[in-house]
Design an enzyme around this catalytic site. Sequence first.
Site, PDB file in Angstrom:
ATOM      1  N   GLY A 123      66.423  46.821  50.790  1.00 12.66           N
ATOM      2  CA  GLY A 123      65.210  47.613  50.671  1.00 12.66           C
ATOM      3  C   GLY A 123      64.359  47.430  51.907  1.00 12.66           C
ATOM      4  N   GLU A 124      63.605  48.463  52.233  1.00 10.58           N
ATOM      5  CA  GLU A 124      62.802  48.442  53.457  1.00 10.58           C
ATOM      6  C   GLU A 124      61.777  47.313  53.413  1.00 10.58           C
ATOM      7  OE1 GLU A 124      60.429  51.599  56.338  1.00 10.58           O
ATOM      8  OE2 GLU A 124      61.719  52.258  54.693  1.00 10.58           O
ATOM      9  N   GLY A 125      61.719  46.531  54.474  1.00 10.96           N
ATOM     10  CA  GLY A 125      60.807  45.399  54.576  1.00 10.96           C
ATOM     11  C   GLY A 125      61.464  44.075  54.267  1.00 10.96           C
ATOM     12  N   ASP A 169      60.721  47.704  59.932  1.00 12.12           N
ATOM     13  CA  ASP A 169      61.961  47.467  59.191  1.00 12.12           C
ATOM     14  C   ASP A 169      62.260  48.687  58.336  1.00 12.12           C
ATOM     15  OD1 ASP A 169      64.136  46.516  57.869  1.00 12.12           O
ATOM     16  OD2 ASP A 169      63.057  45.101  56.616  1.00 12.12           O
TER      17      ASP A 169
END
Length: 655
Positions: free
Chosen positions: A556-558, A503
Amino acid sequence: MSVDGWNSLLVLGGIRSGKSEFAESLVADAPTVRYVATAGEGDPEDTEWATRLAAHRARRPGSWTTEETAADPGRLTEVIATAGPNETLLVDDLGGWVSVLLDPAHQPADDRATIAELAAAVRASAARLVLVSPEVGLTLVPTTPLGRAFTDALGETNRAIADACDAAVLVVAGQPAWLKPAAPPRPVVPAQAGPGQAGVPTGPATGQPAAVPGPAEQALPEVLAPAPPPAPAPAPVTEAADWAAPTMALPMVATGLTIQPGMELPMPDDYTGPQAVDRLATLDIPGAGLGALERVVGFAAATQGTPTPVPWSSVRVLLLHGDHAGGASAGAAPGESARRAEQARAGKGALARLAAESGAGLQVVEAPASAAMEDGPALTADQVESALRYGWRLAEQAAEAGVHLLVLAACGAGTEAAAAAVLAATAGAEPPAVLGRVVTERGEFDDVAWMARCAAVRDALHRTRRAARDARDVLAELGGGDIAVATGVLLGATARRVPVLLDGPVGVAAGLVSRDLAGQARHWCLLPDHGGQPAVRLAADVLGLTPLMDLRLDLGEGATALATLPMLRSVLALAAGLPVHPSLRAEDDDDFVEPQPAGPGPATTEPEPTPPPFEPEPTPVEPEFAEPEPAGPGPTTVEPDEPVAVPDSPGRRAD
């Protein structure tokens, strides 16, 4: 194209050795390829030569473009010299070029000067370059002057081009033998060995192959070591205490790990994935099925090794925190990434809340800080090696703790620019096309910061234009600490058969780099969504990963992976729990008739007005089925004056 340690390569081989097919396979992953054909059409009456040329043309994909240089030997030098850094050229072959060079129509000419010009163009080329050439030096010396002139000129050309190229390989009977650089030694990590196999140690929790112990290795840099867990203290009674997920800190474990290019790691099961997808068509589903989410079932079945996969019950999120200095972090607020990491450690923020809602553990991992890529290497070689081993151990520790699924996340400043640089270096992407716009804290676009990031990536690529493109060099020069740790996580998870949800840019950049070390890693990765990020879209296309959804979340990443996790689990629960459709059960397998049905059945309702149970069947086969003991109530167990429900059996007459 994969990260394979070279920017220019000479492929040598004899006649029908497979050199052309091998060269074509090296550029198969490139988005576009310019095929430079050096041989002329030949004698119109030579049908065998025409057949060979037609076979070569038929092998080329439709996305390739072809350029003919047979008319002028200097044209090949011009094509190579003017090729851009994002182009991939396949020249096939130098034998045809030498034939044109020696043609009387081009004489008198200084053949050695022309060869030297070609070698200089290859050495200075910024494009990805593969040149094919026949190796005739192993044959007898020709007996004719023209034959000797050809072999001499071709031998001198091969020597000059091999010296100019980053690497050279000799193909013999279809088998490549690397001449420059030397082939790396085989890794000590075992290939798909089963648990308990002789000589293969296994992990204590999963029974999967573990790394073979080796000599003691140097301690990792302090920045890589996770902080020790704090002393347990009573949690404050707040509203957040109900959903905040604790952050886990794991100890370091020495494994004697060796990570080298070409590792043979496990692959998912080739059969259970298609079997699971085919099984979905038999389930008792009122609609048309699961649609695009059928791929989730196939992925889970292949990685779990069963046609009836179960939902992932134990999930761990690895949040990688590592900042990038220089222009890569332009527009990022100072200290913002550290605040996000501390927020996650405290069980707060979007990522922690989603992790808690999904019942996933959250571990914050401190990666080495990366220097400005435009000025010099982002990491040292020792830091890259330590980061790779550390990421591998993180995956091993998760597998030993019983984790079934890993989620890669990142929160460092400048990660998008570093991922764009890796994508440009490994897949030939244009940095401005894959670098997303910079958004300020107020939600405004900062185009000045975006231009600064593009300039940093451009300068870094120019600085490394002649550097090797193997995995470690890309991580050291461009990728930095977080992408290096993420690459190690993917490799370790592959070795322990743990699937990974990607992700964001860091995860897909690690997937690109991991191909040079172990091509099997990408098959253990699942991409729930591209998040609207151009870098993720292009990297997914290169890796062969099709995003499952198009939610365009930007949390946000994840966070996107965690937001989709409940849906993925629901799909797996349906696939594992739904029964086969009744029409298929009755037709294919009588065993499914015996369980108690969910609705009214013969045991709970009045018998239907059916013909008397003992009425002779009109078929002559009744005596054969009357002799065995019936499966349900029959004349031997039921009073004669009670109505009897006739169970479905092979001898029952069709209604």
